[in-house]
Design a protein around this motif. Structure first.
Motif, mmCIF file in Angstrom:
data_model
loop_
_atom_site.group_PDB
_atom_site.id
_atom_site.type_symbol
_atom_site.label_atom_id
_atom_site.label_comp_id
_atom_site.label_asym_id
_atom_site.label_seq_id
_atom_site.Cartn_x
_atom_site.Cartn_y
_atom_site.Cartn_z
ATOM 1 N N UNK A 105 0.810 -1.363 -0.098
ATOM 2 C CA UNK A 105 -0.159 -0.033 -0.022
ATOM 3 C C UNK A 105 0.634 1.160 -0.039
ATOM 4 N N UNK A 106 2.114 1.143 0.468
ATOM 5 C CA UNK A 106 2.806 2.266 0.478
ATOM 6 C C UNK A 106 3.604 2.643 -0.875
ATOM 7 N N UNK A 107 3.613 1.899 -1.835
ATOM 8 C CA UNK A 107 3.883 2.016 -3.264
ATOM 9 C C UNK A 107 3.082 2.587 -4.102
ATOM 10 N N UNK A 108 3.456 3.461 -5.014
ATOM 11 C CA UNK A 108 2.466 4.053 -6.085
ATOM 12 C C UNK A 108 1.878 3.011 -6.896
ATOM 13 N N UNK A 110 1.643 2.275 -10.083
ATOM 14 C CA UNK A 110 2.828 1.706 -10.878
ATOM 15 C C UNK A 110 3.762 0.895 -10.330
ATOM 16 N N UNK A 111 4.288 1.187 -9.229
ATOM 17 C CA UNK A 111 5.311 0.376 -8.706
ATOM 18 C C UNK A 111 4.690 -0.929 -8.258
ATOM 19 N N UNK A 112 3.455 -0.874 -7.507
ATOM 20 C CA UNK A 112 2.931 -2.015 -7.205
ATOM 21 C C UNK A 112 2.551 -2.979 -8.308
ATOM 22 N N UNK A 113 2.340 -2.508 -9.206
ATOM 23 C CA UNK A 113 1.882 -3.309 -10.605
ATOM 24 C C UNK A 113 3.098 -3.969 -11.030
ATOM 25 N N UNK A 114 4.540 -3.127 -11.172
ATOM 26 C CA UNK A 114 5.633 -3.973 -11.429
ATOM 27 C C UNK A 114 6.041 -4.987 -10.410
ATOM 28 N N UNK A 115 5.956 -4.620 -9.106
ATOM 29 C CA UNK A 115 6.072 -5.512 -8.035
ATOM 30 C C UNK A 115 5.327 -6.708 -8.425
ATOM 31 N N UNK A 140 11.975 -1.386 -15.222
ATOM 32 C CA UNK A 140 13.178 -1.449 -14.330
ATOM 33 C C UNK A 140 13.336 -0.164 -13.314
ATOM 34 N N UNK A 141 12.953 0.952 -13.772
ATOM 35 C CA UNK A 141 12.857 2.327 -13.008
ATOM 36 C C UNK A 141 11.861 2.152 -11.731
ATOM 37 N N UNK A 142 10.826 1.672 -12.251
ATOM 38 C CA UNK A 142 9.585 1.442 -11.171
ATOM 39 C C UNK A 142 9.870 0.553 -10.239
ATOM 40 N N UNK A 143 10.662 -0.841 -10.932
ATOM 41 C CA UNK A 143 10.755 -1.893 -9.846
ATOM 42 C C UNK A 143 12.086 -1.515 -8.831
ATOM 43 N N UNK A 144 13.027 -0.762 -9.446
ATOM 44 C CA UNK A 144 14.308 -0.296 -8.559
ATOM 45 C C UNK A 144 13.625 0.825 -7.441
ATOM 46 N N UNK A 145 12.840 1.569 -7.781
ATOM 47 C CA UNK A 145 12.096 2.778 -6.706
ATOM 48 C C UNK A 145 11.440 1.853 -5.923
ATOM 49 N N UNK A 146 10.597 1.096 -6.342
ATOM 50 C CA UNK A 146 9.731 0.185 -5.536
ATOM 51 C C UNK A 146 10.525 -0.649 -4.270
ATOM 52 N N UNK A 147 11.530 -1.390 -4.903
ATOM 53 C CA UNK A 147 12.530 -2.016 -3.907
ATOM 54 C C UNK A 147 13.051 -1.194 -2.887
#
Length: 167
Positions: A105-108, A110-115, A140-147
């Motif tokens: 829930x703390x992710x945006x 787009x980040x959540x979707x990528x994860x 890759x960018x959204x995944x990196x930011x999410x992690x």
């Protein structure tokens, strides 16, 4: 047309429902999200039934979730504490599940979707990019930011308390 769509829904709803829950973090919203995506899929069934209709439904869910999030920014709400039951102790599994949901829930959106696509659905970066309709670099960018965000905000998932206390 209707029979093949009904077969598709009957066979793929459990997996699609799990993905919808991971995207929303709420069972009722997940049901709404899946129904919305299936309604959109049914309207285009003739065109997509020969291809990969499941990918179409997943993509519709991801885009719909982002659209909903933009319209109504999520507000924090308190969850009821799990009731105690007799029998096996599932508190560790429950705590982990709640930590994962809170972290997602703390992710945006787009980040959540990528994860979810990369680590739950086990898609490659190229497959995730195709589902999301963006470039591999964006995935890759959204995944990196999410992690990075998960590591900063979900310390219990990165370094469980039991491990911290033994150091």
């Amino acid at each position: 047309m209707t029979e093949t769509f009904q077969e598709f829904v009957a066979h793929r709803t459990p997996a699609l429902s799990r993905t919808a829950y991971l995207l929303t973090g709420d069972h009722q919203l997940a049901e709404d999200l899946l129904q919305s995506a299936l309604a959109r899929t049914y309207r285009h069934w003739r065109r997509i039934s020969d291809g990969n209709p499941e990918a179409y439904v997943r993509r519709a869910m991801y885009h719909q979730q982002v659209s909903w999030w933009r319209r109504r920014r999520p507000t924090e709400r308190l969850e009821a504490e799990p009731t105690e039951r007799s029998g096996d102790d599932h508190s560790d599994a429950t705590a982990l599940r709640l930590s994962v949901v809170a972290a997602l829930r703390g992710l945006t959106p787009r980040q959540r979707a990528v994860i979810v696509l990369r680590f739950y659905e086990d898609l490659t970066e190229a497959e995730a990019a195709e589902v999301l309709g963006c470039s591999v670099g964006t995935v890759k960018r959204h995944g990196h930011e999410a992690i990075r965000r998960l590591r900063a905000t979900a310390l219990d998932l990165v370094d469980p308390p039991a491990q911290r206390s033994t150091r």
